[in-house]
Scaffold this active site. Structure first.
Site, PDB file in Angstrom:
ATOM      1  N   ARG A   2       0.836  -1.200   0.000  1.00  0.00           N
ATOM      2  CA  ARG A   2       0.000   0.000   0.000  1.00  0.00           C
ATOM      3  C   ARG A   2       0.866   1.243   0.000  1.00  0.00           C
ATOM      4  O   ARG A   2       1.709   1.421   0.858  1.00  0.00           O
ATOM      5  CB  ARG A   2      -0.894   0.011   1.221  1.00  0.00           C
ATOM      6  CG  ARG A   2      -1.969  -1.004   1.057  1.00  0.00           C
ATOM      7  CD  ARG A   2      -2.928  -0.946   2.191  1.00  0.00           C
ATOM      8  NE  ARG A   2      -3.344  -2.315   2.432  1.00  0.00           N
ATOM      9  CZ  ARG A   2      -3.829  -2.738   3.580  1.00  0.00           C
ATOM     10  NH1 ARG A   2      -3.948  -1.922   4.580  1.00  0.00           N
ATOM     11  NH2 ARG A   2      -4.181  -3.976   3.694  1.00  0.00           N
ATOM     12  N   ARG A   6      -3.837   5.669   5.143  1.00  0.00           N
ATOM     13  CA  ARG A   6      -4.097   6.624   6.219  1.00  0.00           C
ATOM     14  C   ARG A   6      -2.892   7.437   6.655  1.00  0.00           C
ATOM     15  O   ARG A   6      -3.050   8.377   7.417  1.00  0.00           O
ATOM     16  CB  ARG A   6      -4.731   5.897   7.401  1.00  0.00           C
ATOM     17  CG  ARG A   6      -6.168   5.519   7.098  1.00  0.00           C
ATOM     18  CD  ARG A   6      -6.733   4.614   8.124  1.00  0.00           C
ATOM     19  NE  ARG A   6      -6.097   3.314   8.043  1.00  0.00           N
ATOM     20  CZ  ARG A   6      -6.465   2.262   8.772  1.00  0.00           C
ATOM     21  NH1 ARG A   6      -7.416   2.381   9.648  1.00  0.00           N
ATOM     22  NH2 ARG A   6      -5.849   1.111   8.626  1.00  0.00           N
ATOM     23  N   ARG A  15     -10.954  10.365   1.793  1.00  0.00           N
ATOM     24  CA  ARG A  15     -11.643   9.259   2.465  1.00  0.00           C
ATOM     25  C   ARG A  15     -12.823   9.772   3.289  1.00  0.00           C
ATOM     26  O   ARG A  15     -13.902   9.171   3.272  1.00  0.00           O
ATOM     27  CB  ARG A  15     -10.634   8.546   3.379  1.00  0.00           C
ATOM     28  CG  ARG A  15     -11.166   7.477   4.290  1.00  0.00           C
ATOM     29  CD  ARG A  15     -11.194   6.147   3.573  1.00  0.00           C
ATOM     30  NE  ARG A  15     -11.586   5.063   4.453  1.00  0.00           N
ATOM     31  CZ  ARG A  15     -12.842   4.757   4.753  1.00  0.00           C
ATOM     32  NH1 ARG A  15     -13.825   5.469   4.260  1.00  0.00           N
ATOM     33  NH2 ARG A  15     -13.115   3.745   5.540  1.00  0.00           N
ATOM     34  N   ASP A  52      -8.943  -2.800  -3.755  1.00  0.00           N
ATOM     35  CA  ASP A  52      -8.645  -3.738  -2.671  1.00  0.00           C
ATOM     36  C   ASP A  52      -8.779  -5.162  -3.187  1.00  0.00           C
ATOM     37  O   ASP A  52      -9.492  -5.410  -4.163  1.00  0.00           O
ATOM     38  CB  ASP A  52      -9.578  -3.525  -1.471  1.00  0.00           C
ATOM     39  CG  ASP A  52      -8.990  -4.166  -0.221  1.00  0.00           C
ATOM     40  OD1 ASP A  52      -8.089  -3.560   0.400  1.00  0.00           O
ATOM     41  OD2 ASP A  52      -9.371  -5.304   0.116  1.00  0.00           O
ATOM     42  N   TYR A 128     -10.311 -14.805   3.612  1.00  0.00           N
ATOM     43  CA  TYR A 128     -11.261 -13.761   4.040  1.00  0.00           C
ATOM     44  C   TYR A 128     -12.701 -14.212   3.834  1.00  0.00           C
ATOM     45  O   TYR A 128     -13.577 -13.956   4.661  1.00  0.00           O
ATOM     46  CB  TYR A 128     -11.002 -12.450   3.290  1.00  0.00           C
ATOM     47  CG  TYR A 128      -9.738 -11.755   3.745  1.00  0.00           C
ATOM     48  CD1 TYR A 128      -9.747 -10.944   4.872  1.00  0.00           C
ATOM     49  CD2 TYR A 128      -8.537 -11.924   3.066  1.00  0.00           C
ATOM     50  CE1 TYR A 128      -8.590 -10.316   5.310  1.00  0.00           C
ATOM     51  CE2 TYR A 128      -7.369 -11.309   3.494  1.00  0.00           C
ATOM     52  CZ  TYR A 128      -7.411 -10.505   4.621  1.00  0.00           C
ATOM     53  OH  TYR A 128      -6.268  -9.894   5.056  1.00  0.00           O
TER      54      TYR A 128
HETATM   55  O1  1CP Z   1      -1.691   2.199  -2.378  1.00  0.00           O
HETATM   56  C1  1CP Z   1      -2.727   1.632  -2.184  1.00  0.00           C
HETATM   57  O2  1CP Z   1      -3.549   2.008  -1.347  1.00  0.00           O
HETATM   58  C2  1CP Z   1      -2.974   0.416  -3.040  1.00  0.00           C
HETATM   59  C3  1CP Z   1      -4.263  -0.202  -2.918  1.00  0.00           C
HETATM   60  C4  1CP Z   1      -4.387  -1.369  -1.945  1.00  0.00           C
HETATM   61  C5  1CP Z   1      -3.798  -2.641  -2.041  1.00  0.00           C
HETATM   62  C6  1CP Z   1      -2.733  -3.082  -3.035  1.00  0.00           C
HETATM   63  C7  1CP Z   1      -5.256  -1.402  -0.822  1.00  0.00           C
HETATM   64  C8  1CP Z   1      -6.071  -0.272  -0.319  1.00  0.00           C
HETATM   65  N1  1CP Z   1      -5.262  -2.681  -0.328  1.00  0.00           N
HETATM   66  C9  1CP Z   1      -4.381  -3.445  -1.040  1.00  0.00           C
HETATM   67  C10 1CP Z   1      -4.111  -4.878  -0.878  1.00  0.00           C
HETATM   68  C11 1CP Z   1      -4.693  -5.634   0.248  1.00  0.00           C
HETATM   69  N2  1CP Z   1      -5.914  -5.460   0.888  1.00  0.00           N
HETATM   70  C12 1CP Z   1      -4.084  -6.775   0.801  1.00  0.00           C
HETATM   71  C13 1CP Z   1      -2.800  -7.385   0.287  1.00  0.00           C
HETATM   72  C14 1CP Z   1      -1.592  -6.685   0.804  1.00  0.00           C
HETATM   73  C15 1CP Z   1      -1.413  -6.781   2.292  1.00  0.00           C
HETATM   74  O3  1CP Z   1      -1.066  -7.883   2.777  1.00  0.00           O
HETATM   75  O4  1CP Z   1      -1.595  -5.756   2.946  1.00  0.00           O
HETATM   76  C16 1CP Z   1      -4.914  -7.247   1.837  1.00  0.00           C
HETATM   77  C17 1CP Z   1      -4.660  -8.435   2.723  1.00  0.00           C
HETATM   78  C18 1CP Z   1      -6.084  -6.418   1.882  1.00  0.00           C
HETATM   79  C19 1CP Z   1      -7.270  -6.574   2.758  1.00  0.00           C
HETATM   80  C20 1CP Z   1      -7.538  -5.364   3.581  1.00  0.00           C
HETATM   81  N3  1CP Z   1      -7.850  -4.146   3.066  1.00  0.00           N
HETATM   82  C21 1CP Z   1      -7.525  -5.252   4.984  1.00  0.00           C
HETATM   83  C22 1CP Z   1      -7.310  -6.389   5.952  1.00  0.00           C
HETATM   84  C23 1CP Z   1      -5.856  -6.566   6.298  1.00  0.00           C
HETATM   85  C24 1CP Z   1      -5.659  -7.686   7.312  1.00  0.00           C
HETATM   86  O5  1CP Z   1      -4.860  -7.486   8.236  1.00  0.00           O
HETATM   87  O6  1CP Z   1      -6.303  -8.735   7.199  1.00  0.00           O
HETATM   88  C25 1CP Z   1      -7.791  -3.917   5.311  1.00  0.00           C
HETATM   89  C26 1CP Z   1      -7.880  -3.293   6.675  1.00  0.00           C
HETATM   90  C27 1CP Z   1      -7.997  -3.222   4.074  1.00  0.00           C
HETATM   91  C28 1CP Z   1      -8.338  -1.784   3.917  1.00  0.00           C
HETATM   92  C29 1CP Z   1      -7.523  -0.979   3.003  1.00  0.00           C
HETATM   93  N4  1CP Z   1      -7.226  -1.315   1.682  1.00  0.00           N
HETATM   94  C30 1CP Z   1      -6.499  -0.308   1.083  1.00  0.00           C
HETATM   95  C31 1CP Z   1      -6.333   0.719   2.080  1.00  0.00           C
HETATM   96  C32 1CP Z   1      -5.642   2.029   1.821  1.00  0.00           C
HETATM   97  C33 1CP Z   1      -6.951   0.285   3.271  1.00  0.00           C
HETATM   98  C34 1CP Z   1      -7.097   1.070   4.571  1.00  0.00           C
HETATM   99  C35 1CP Z   1      -8.232   1.966   4.291  1.00  0.00           C
HETATM  100  C36 1CP Z   1      -8.739   2.873   5.355  1.00  0.00           C
HETATM  101  O7  1CP Z   1      -8.963   2.448   6.484  1.00  0.00           O
HETATM  102  O8  1CP Z   1      -8.991   4.031   5.008  1.00  0.00           O
END
Ligand code: 1CP
Length: 325
Positions: A2, A6, A15, A52, A128
């Site tokens: 990512r 945040r 957001r 995501d 998931y």
């Molecule tokens: O730069 C970017 O933001 C790229 C976009 C991106 C990517 C590549 C996001 C946005 N998520 C992901 C991949 C992703 N999402 C993965 C694979 C990479 C990793 O291991 O982190 C996974 C497991 C998720 C699932 C996910 N999305 C979770 C659960 C994580 C866990 O611990 O199980 C969560 C909390 C999210 C939310 C999310 N996705 C992306 C963002 C920026 C956020 C946070 C958003 C917020 O709260 O505003």
């Protein structure tokens, strides 16, 4: 990893005005703006589309939501009957907003900045879907895979096809490289790793190699340890992304002769900044920088990371030069 998220005040601003997290993912104007935020602020060589991995279960018709401070919540899929209820046709139509985001970003991105599309790997997305959210033990997903591999294979096969379709649609919309995130690959025991991590990715990679041969594919089997080697000579895989536990010298010897490697700074060094970060980044660059290499983190940017540390890291990486022998 990512890039957005945040830790950036400009992300928090978009957001706050966009409703739910999934609404934000399906809002091409906002998602394109967020995708561009890190490349506008920092000297990065690539942008990853803001989306995501959980848009796939959402597009399959599973109930998916993101709760503040809690992460994703899904209505669990735990039987053949529940697999049969997933809607596999029309997936591309439901994910059109993601492709529209890519089209918008590509028109605005500088030509020398690559645009990366992505998806979760079948195993990670399945965890998931089955657990109903994030997990520590993965007991439900693993128990199903161990107890009834034939029915578990139905879910994995369905995901392989959906994920392959989604990645190819991202290429049509302007993605110039693709990354598959198998964030929970490391949770699989030895006897199950080949079947549920390696084989599904192999089938997706060979489909992509046939249908989009010019697009490099990066695979991230997080926490797979020495099992990273399973991807070193895989057809259709151009690069492997390393989590922070992989020793760089091992990767230089075992992986880099076969393919490009990406990684693997611990995100806590980026959080901390300063000399500790400089030393850790230099260690990685010295070990891997002479072969095919993409500098990256070992996992996503942490929320409390000061943006100045990201700028300092970009400077360290671009100033680095290999030592002469
Ligand atoms: O730069 C970017 O933001 C790229 C976009 C991106 C990517 C590549 C996001 C946005 N998520 C992901 C991949 C992703 N999402 C993965 C694979 C990479 C990793 O291991 O982190 C996974 C497991 C998720 C699932 C996910 N999305 C979770 C659960 C994580 C866990 O611990 O199980 C969560 C909390 C999210 C939310 C999310 N996705 C992306 C963002 C920026 C956020 C946070 C958003 C917020 O709260 O505003």
């Amino acid at each position: 990893m990512r890039q957005a998220g945040r830790y950036l005040p400009e992300y928090r601003k978009v957001r706050a005005g966009a409703g739910s997290f999934l609404e934000l993912c399906y809002n091409p104007a906002a998602a394109a703006e967020i995708t561009l935020q890190p490349v506008t602020r920092f000297a990065l060589d690539a942008a990853i589309v803001f989306s995501d991995i959980l848009v796939i279960p959402d597009a399959l018709g599973q109930d998916v939501s993101f709760r503040e401070g809690e992460g994703p919540v899904l209505r669990p899929v735990r039987s053949e009957v529940e697999i049969a209820r997933l809607r596999t046709d029309g997936l591309r139509d439901r994910l059109q907003p993601v492709y529209e985001t890519l089209r918008r970003v590509r028109t605005e991105l500088a030509e020398n900045v690559a645009l990366i599309g992505f998806a979760g790997a079948p195993w990670t997305v399945a965890t998931y879907m089955i657990e109903g959210g994030t997990s520590r033990e993965f007991a439900e997903a693993k128990a199903w895979a161990f107890r009834a591999p034939e029915s578990f294979q139905h879910l994995i096969s369905l995901l392989e096809e959906a994920i392959g379709d989604h990645l190819l649609a991202q290429v049509e919309a302007g993605a110039e490289a693709l990354q598959i995130f198998d964030s929970w690959a490391g949770m699989l025991p030895d006897v199950a790793f080949e079947r549920w991590c390696v084989e599904p990715i192999r089938r997706i990679a060979s489909r992509l190699a046939a249908e989009a041969p010019a697009i490099p594919l990066i695979v991230f089997p997080r926490l797979a340890g020495t099992r990273y080697g399973a991807f070193a000579e895989m057809h259709g895989v151009a690069a492997i992304s390393l989590d922070q536990t992989v020793p760089c010298r091992w990767a230089a010897e075992q992986l880099q002769p076969h393919l490009a490697v990406q990684g693997n700074l611990d995100p806590v060094f980026l959080l901390e900044g300063g000399e500790a970060m400089q030393a850790a980044a230099t260690h990685i660059l010295d070990a891997l920088g002479k072969g095919p290499f993409v500098f990256n983190l070992g996992h996503g940017v942490m929320q409390a990371t000061p943006p100045d540390h990201v700028a300092a890291l970009c400077d360290i990486v671009s100033a680095w030069r290999p030592h002469r022998a």
